[in-house]
Design a protein around this motif. Structure first.
Motif, mmCIF file in Angstrom:
data_model
loop_
_atom_site.group_PDB
_atom_site.id
_atom_site.type_symbol
_atom_site.label_atom_id
_atom_site.label_comp_id
_atom_site.label_asym_id
_atom_site.label_seq_id
_atom_site.Cartn_x
_atom_site.Cartn_y
_atom_site.Cartn_z
ATOM 1 N N TYR B 28 7.827 6.231 7.926
ATOM 2 C CA TYR B 28 7.774 5.866 6.504
ATOM 3 C C TYR B 28 6.194 5.309 6.292
ATOM 4 O O TYR B 28 5.797 4.679 6.995
ATOM 5 C CB TYR B 28 8.789 4.591 6.130
ATOM 6 C CG TYR B 28 8.953 4.482 4.563
ATOM 7 C CD1 TYR B 28 9.703 5.090 4.014
ATOM 8 C CD2 TYR B 28 8.253 3.336 4.139
ATOM 9 C CE1 TYR B 28 10.074 4.784 2.534
ATOM 10 C CE2 TYR B 28 8.436 3.282 2.889
ATOM 11 C CZ TYR B 28 9.473 3.982 2.076
ATOM 12 O OH TYR B 28 9.616 3.560 0.727
ATOM 13 N N PRO B 29 6.031 5.937 5.009
ATOM 14 C CA PRO B 29 4.423 5.445 4.689
ATOM 15 C C PRO B 29 4.437 4.066 4.511
ATOM 16 O O PRO B 29 5.087 3.456 3.576
ATOM 17 C CB PRO B 29 4.008 6.573 3.502
ATOM 18 C CG PRO B 29 5.336 6.917 3.038
ATOM 19 C CD PRO B 29 6.459 6.814 3.696
ATOM 20 N N THR B 34 -0.301 4.474 6.865
ATOM 21 C CA THR B 34 0.046 6.001 6.343
ATOM 22 C C THR B 34 -0.778 7.233 6.696
ATOM 23 O O THR B 34 -0.366 8.357 7.162
ATOM 24 C CB THR B 34 -0.221 6.039 4.852
ATOM 25 O OG1 THR B 34 0.403 4.666 4.306
ATOM 26 C CG2 THR B 34 0.543 7.200 4.245
ATOM 27 N N VAL B 37 0.427 8.915 9.929
ATOM 28 C CA VAL B 37 1.609 10.008 9.640
ATOM 29 C C VAL B 37 1.187 11.215 8.670
ATOM 30 O O VAL B 37 1.879 12.309 9.072
ATOM 31 C CB VAL B 37 2.790 9.386 8.930
ATOM 32 C CG1 VAL B 37 3.320 8.354 9.781
ATOM 33 C CG2 VAL B 37 2.827 8.881 7.512
ATOM 34 N N GLU B 38 0.415 10.935 8.025
ATOM 35 C CA GLU B 38 -0.135 11.986 7.260
ATOM 36 C C GLU B 38 -0.921 13.117 8.183
ATOM 37 O O GLU B 38 -0.642 14.499 8.100
ATOM 38 C CB GLU B 38 -1.310 11.791 6.162
ATOM 39 C CG GLU B 38 -0.534 11.186 4.824
ATOM 40 C CD GLU B 38 -1.459 10.794 3.743
ATOM 41 O OE1 GLU B 38 -1.167 10.588 2.619
ATOM 42 O OE2 GLU B 38 -2.923 10.598 3.981
ATOM 43 N N ALA B 41 1.530 14.786 10.265
ATOM 44 C CA ALA B 41 2.438 15.724 9.423
ATOM 45 C C ALA B 41 1.627 17.144 9.308
ATOM 46 O O ALA B 41 2.330 18.199 9.414
ATOM 47 C CB ALA B 41 2.656 15.165 8.019
ATOM 48 N N MET B 53 9.678 16.040 13.031
ATOM 49 C CA MET B 53 9.251 14.801 12.265
ATOM 50 C C MET B 53 10.399 14.590 10.937
ATOM 51 O O MET B 53 10.616 15.494 10.080
ATOM 52 C CB MET B 53 7.823 15.001 11.461
ATOM 53 C CG MET B 53 7.455 13.876 10.775
ATOM 54 S SD MET B 53 5.844 14.255 10.456
ATOM 55 C CE MET B 53 5.247 12.868 9.268
ATOM 56 N N ILE B 54 10.887 13.187 10.830
ATOM 57 C CA ILE B 54 11.864 12.912 9.916
ATOM 58 C C ILE B 54 11.206 11.743 8.752
ATOM 59 O O ILE B 54 10.629 10.749 9.208
ATOM 60 C CB ILE B 54 12.780 12.401 10.309
ATOM 61 C CG1 ILE B 54 13.528 13.220 11.602
ATOM 62 C CG2 ILE B 54 14.240 12.401 9.134
ATOM 63 C CD1 ILE B 54 14.364 12.122 12.279
ATOM 64 N N ASN B 55 10.919 12.515 7.415
ATOM 65 C CA ASN B 55 10.397 11.437 6.563
ATOM 66 C C ASN B 55 11.545 10.635 5.929
ATOM 67 O O ASN B 55 12.197 10.920 5.001
ATOM 68 C CB ASN B 55 9.983 12.268 5.550
ATOM 69 C CG ASN B 55 8.462 12.946 5.917
ATOM 70 O OD1 ASN B 55 7.649 12.148 6.370
ATOM 71 N ND2 ASN B 55 8.369 14.164 5.781
ATOM 72 N N GLU B 57 13.614 7.166 4.622
ATOM 73 C CA GLU B 57 13.689 6.468 3.270
ATOM 74 C C GLU B 57 13.312 4.995 3.319
ATOM 75 O O GLU B 57 13.079 4.329 2.270
ATOM 76 C CB GLU B 57 15.063 6.521 2.482
ATOM 77 C CG GLU B 57 16.298 5.828 3.298
ATOM 78 C CD GLU B 57 16.925 6.638 4.376
ATOM 79 O OE1 GLU B 57 16.284 7.749 4.681
ATOM 80 O OE2 GLU B 57 17.638 6.056 4.969
ATOM 81 N N SER B 58 12.845 4.527 4.615
ATOM 82 C CA SER B 58 12.677 3.131 4.910
ATOM 83 C C SER B 58 12.154 3.066 6.191
ATOM 84 O O SER B 58 12.526 3.769 7.099
ATOM 85 C CB SER B 58 13.532 2.104 4.452
ATOM 86 O OG SER B 58 14.716 1.776 5.465
ATOM 87 N N GLU B 59 11.431 1.834 6.677
ATOM 88 C CA GLU B 59 11.117 1.577 7.882
ATOM 89 C C GLU B 59 12.333 1.338 8.713
ATOM 90 O O GLU B 59 12.451 1.306 9.867
ATOM 91 C CB GLU B 59 10.061 0.426 7.959
ATOM 92 C CG GLU B 59 8.480 0.793 7.549
ATOM 93 C CD GLU B 59 8.479 0.711 6.094
ATOM 94 O OE1 GLU B 59 9.365 0.323 5.438
ATOM 95 O OE2 GLU B 59 7.252 1.075 5.783
#
Lengths: 262, 397
Positions: B28-29, B34, B37-38, B41, B53-55, B57-59
Motif C-alpha cells: 500500500y503506498p 511509495t 513499490v512504484e 511495480a 503483486m497485490i495493491n 486497500e490498506s497496510e
C-alpha cells in the motif's frame, strides 16, 4: 444580488492553494465555502474533519473548526464529534483513497448508522498525494504508477455503496459543474442523516498524465462527457451506460438518523 | 562483476527485491516508502520478476495478505513507513507469532499527530517488541545489503522470524547514493531457494496443518512466546554467520555494529542509521585534533546483542547515545538509550551515560549540532557521575 464567495471562511494568508495546476480541489473548496455562506453556517458551529490526501489538506485554508486525522479514519473521528456534540455541523472531507479504499469499512458503517455527517469525497481516481498509485476507484484497465500495464481490478462506485448501506442523501457531481456542486453540498448539509457528495475531479498531474489526459482541459472535458444527468442516464440502454456515470441527486430519503434513534 | 549504480534509496530496496524475486508482494503506498513499490511495480509489469503483486486497500490488509501468502508457503515481501507500520501493528505480532519469514523495508518516518512526513524512528521503535528482527541501515548500500541478508536470516531454520530493514526517510530514501549491487547470479546463489519447513505450510496437501488456533485457557501460548524469544536469541548467531557469508560474496561484511575510531577512545557515541554519516564526518576532524572519541553504529536492534554490547561499552568512560525517537515517558529520553542503560546495569564498570534526542519529525541533525554535543562531552569532568538528564539537540525555544 451578489453571489456568495465564501471568502469569510478562508484563511486568505494561506492562498494561493498548494494543489497542482489543473487540480479540481480548488473548485470543490470554492463550492464548499459558498455552500457554507449560503446556508449561513457559523464558523464556530462547523467542524471540518479531514483524513490524509490532497483533498485532506483542504483544512489548511478553512477558518472553521478543523480536525486533521489519520488516513481513512476521518469518518470514525467525525462520528465521535457528532455523537457528543450533535448540534455541530460536521463536514468530512476525504479523497477516494482515504474515503472508500483504506477507509472503506468506516464509510460503509457511517452510512449504515445513518449518522448526520456530510461526506464530500473528491474522487480523482488515484492516490494523488503519494504520486498516482492505483486506488479502489481507479477504473479497470486504467494506468497508474502501480498498474503500469492497466488496472486488473474493478473500480468501486462510492455512491452505489452509500445508497446500499443506508445513507439518507447521495449525490454525484463533478469539478466541471461548480454551481450544481454547491447546490448538492447545501442539500447534503441540510439533510439529516448520512450524506455523501461524490465529486468526480481532475488529476492531470498523475491520473490524467498516465491516461492520455495530461492537461486540465482534457480531464475536464472527459468529466463533462462522462457526467450524464440522472434522468437521461436512466433512459440509456445498458451498453450506452458504459463509460459514463449519472450525476445529480441519486438518493434522498428521511430515515431516522443515528442521533434521533439513539 | 558487481555493478555500481547511482540510485536513490528506494531504488536500492526495489533492486534487492528484484533479485530476491519474492512470490508475493502485497503493498500500500505511503510517503516516503511509495517509490519502492512504484519501482517494483515496473519490474512486475516488465516481467523481470515472477512476483504476484497485490495493491491492497490498506497496510493492515498488506500485512494480512503477506501473512496469508507466507503461511501458504511463499517467499513474501512488503514495504511501509510510519502510519503504515502503525496500521500493521496487530498483524506484526501475528506474523512473528506464526513464525513467518516475511521481509519488509521500513522507511523510517515520524508518527502523527501532528502529521509529519519526515524522518524519525518512532515508527520502528514502537514495533520493537512485536517479535520482528530489526536491522538498521546507514545508507542505500546497507539497505540493499541488509535486505538480501534479511531473507536468509528470516528463512533460517533456527530462526523463522520476520525481518524489518529500516532506513531513514527522505535523507536516504530520496537521495542518490553509490550502491554496489551483486550480479544477479551471485545474488541468487547467496539467496538460494526458499524451502518451506515441513509443518509450516498450509499448502501441504500430504500433511495438512492448522496454524494460529486458540490455545484454550491452559494451552501453549506461554510456551509459544518463550519459543519466539529463544528463536530471537538464536538469530544472533545466525545474523553473524550470514554477515560473514555475505562478506565472502560481496566483500562487505556485517556484524551487530560497525566501529569508527574507537581504538583508544574514552568516549563512545552510539547511533542508528543516517545520523552516523554526519557524526562520523565530524569525528574525523575531532580525532585529527586528538580527541579520544569514536562511533559505534548499531545495526542490529532486534535481537538485542546485549551481552557483547555491554562488554564493549563498559570499556569507555562515557557513552553518548543519540536517539531519533522519544519514549514519551516524561523526560526519560529515547528507547535506544533505555536499552543501553539496562544492558550496562550488570557491568562492574558502568560508563557515564548521556542521551541526546535529535531529529524528531525530520529536524536536521546538522554538523553544528553534532559539534555542540561533542563540545559538551569533551568538557565533562573526568569523574563519572550518575546518568545525566536528557539533552534535546536542535529543539527550538
Amino acid at each position: 444580488m451578489a453571489h456568495a464567495t465564501g471568502i469569510k471562511y478562508l484563511k486568505e494568508k494561506s492562498l494561493p492553494l498548494m494543489w497542482c495546476p489543473g487540480c479540481g480541489n480548488g473548485i470543490v473548496l470554492g463550492a464548499l465555502v459558498r455552500a457554507f455562506e449560503e446556508l449561513g453556517l457559523k464558523k464556530h458551529e462547523t467542524v471540518v474533519v479531514t483524513g490524509i490526501g490532497c483533498w485532506g489538506k483542504a483544512d489548511d485554508y478553512l477558518l472553521t473548526n478543523a480536525l486533521h486525522t489519520t488516513h481513512g479514519r476521518a469518518l470514525a473521528f467525525a462520528t465521535g464529534i457528532k455523537a457528543y456534540q450533535p448540534g455541530l455541523n460536521v463536514v468530512v472531507l476525504m479523497g477516494d483513497g482515504d474515503g472508500v479504499t483504506i477507509g472503506g469499512n468506516h464509510f460503509l458503517h457511517a452510512a449504515r448508522r445513518n449518522i448526520d455527517l456530510t461526506a464530500v469525497v473528491v474522487n480523482n481516481y488515484n492516490y494523488g498525494m503519494t504520486g498516482g498509485q492505483v486506488s479502489g476507484t481507479t477504473p479497470a484497465e486504467h494506468y497508474t504508477t502501480t498498474t503500469v500495464y492497466g488496472n486488473p481490478e474493478r473500480e468501486l462506485d462510492p455512491c452505489a455503496v452509500a445508497a446500499a448501506a443506508g445513507a439518507n442523501y447521495v449525490a454525484r457531481g463533478t469539478a466541471y459543474h461548480g454551481w450544481e456542486l454547491k447546490e448538492m453540498i447545501k442539500e447534503a448539509i441540510t439533510k439529516k442523516g448520512f450524506s455523501l457528495v461524490e465529486v468526480a475531479s481532475p488529476c492531470p498531474t498523475h491520473y490524467g498524465r498516465y491516461n492520455e489526459m495530461k492537461t486540465a482541459l482534457a480531464m475536464l472535458r472527459w468529466l463533462k462527457e462522462k457526467a450524464v444527468p440522472l434522468k437521461t442516464y436512466e433512459q440509456l440502454e445498458e451498453p450506452e451506460k458504459e463509460g459514463c456515470f449519472p450525476v445529480g441527486r441519486l438518493v434522498s430519503r428521511d430515515a431516522p438518523d443515528f442521533n434521533a434513534r439513539y | 562483476m558487481p555493478r555500481i549504480l547511482a540510485i536513490v534509496g528506494t531504488d536500492a530496496a526495489a533492486e534487492a527485491m528484484r533479485q530476491i524475486d519474492p512470490e508475493v508482494v502485497a503493498v500500500y503506498p505511503i510517503t516516503p516508502q511509495t517509490a519502492v513499490v512504484e519501482k517494483f511495480a515496473e519490474y512486475v509489469a516488465d516481467g523481470v520478476v515472477n512476483t504476484e503483486m497485490i495493491n491492497v486497500e490498506s497496510e493492515h490488509s498488506a500485512m494480512s495478505a503477506c501473512i496469508g501468502a507466507a503461511a501458504a508457503g511463499g517467499r513474501v515481501m512488503t514495504a511501509t513507513s510510519s502510519q503504515g507500520l502503525a496500521l500493521m501493528w496487530e498483524e506484526l505480532y501475528v506474523a512473528a507469532g506464526l513464525r513467518l519469514p516475511i521481509v519488509m523495508t521500513n522507511v523510517n518516518r515520524s508518527l502523527s499527530a501532528p502529521i509529519n512526513i519526515h524522518c524519525d524512528h518512532s515508527d520502528s521503535m514502537g514495533a520493537r517488541d512485536s517479535g520482528w528482527i530489526q536491522l538498521y541501515s546507514e545508507n542505500a548500500q546497507e539497505l540493499y545489503d541488509n535486505l538480501l541478508q534479511a531473507v536468509r536470516i528470516a528463512e533460517h531454520p533456527e530462526v523463522r522470524l520476520p525481518v524489518m530493514v529500516c532506513v531513514d526517510g527522505f535523507i536516504i530514501s530520496h537521495a542518490i547514493d553509490r550502491v554496489e549491487v551483486l550480479d544477479d547470479d551471485r545474488a541468487r546463489a547467496f539467496l538460494g531457494d526458499y524451502v518451506s519447513l515441513p509443518g509450516y505450510s498450509l499448502l501441504d496437501a500430504a500433511q495438512p496443518v492448522s496454524i494460529g488456533m486458540f490455545d484454550g485457557l491452559y494451552g501453549y501460548y506461554y510456551e509459544a512466546k518463550r519459543a519466539q524469544e529463544e528463536a530471537m536469541a538464536r538469530a544472533l548467531t545466525v545474523i553473524k554467520e550470514i554477515g560473514e557469508e555475505y562478506r565472502q560474496v560481496s566483500g562487505r561484511g556485517y556484524g551487530f555494529w560497525e566501529e569508527y575510531g574507537l581504538e583508544g577512545a574514552e568516549t563512545c557515541v552510539v547511533a542508528l542509521n543516517s545520523a552516523c554519516g554526519t557524526i562520523r564526518s565530524r569525528l574525523k576532524e575531532w580525532r585529527a585534533r586528538g580527541a579520544k572519541i569514536g562511533l559505534l553504529k548499531l545495526r542490529v536492534f532486534r535481537p538485542w546483542p546485549g551481552e557483547e554490547l555491554a562488554r564493549r561499552l563498559a570499556e569507555f568512560k562515557t557513552v553518548a547515545v543519540f536517539d531519533r525517537a522519544v519514549t514519551l515517558a516524561g523526560g526519560k529520553g529515547g528507547p535506544l538509550c533505555g536499552e543501553i542503560a539496562a544492558t550496562l546495569y550488570g557491568q562492574a564498570h558502568r560508563p557515564r551515560l548521556v542521551n541526546y534526542v535529535y531529529g524528531l519529525g525530520g529536524r536536521d541533525l546538522t554538523q553544528a549540532l553534532v559539534d555542540q554535543a561533542l563540545e559538551e562531552l569533551a568538557a565533562m569532568p573526568a569523574v563519572p557521575e550518575p546518568m545525566l538528564p536528557v539533552r534535546y539537540l536542535g529543539l527550538h525555544a
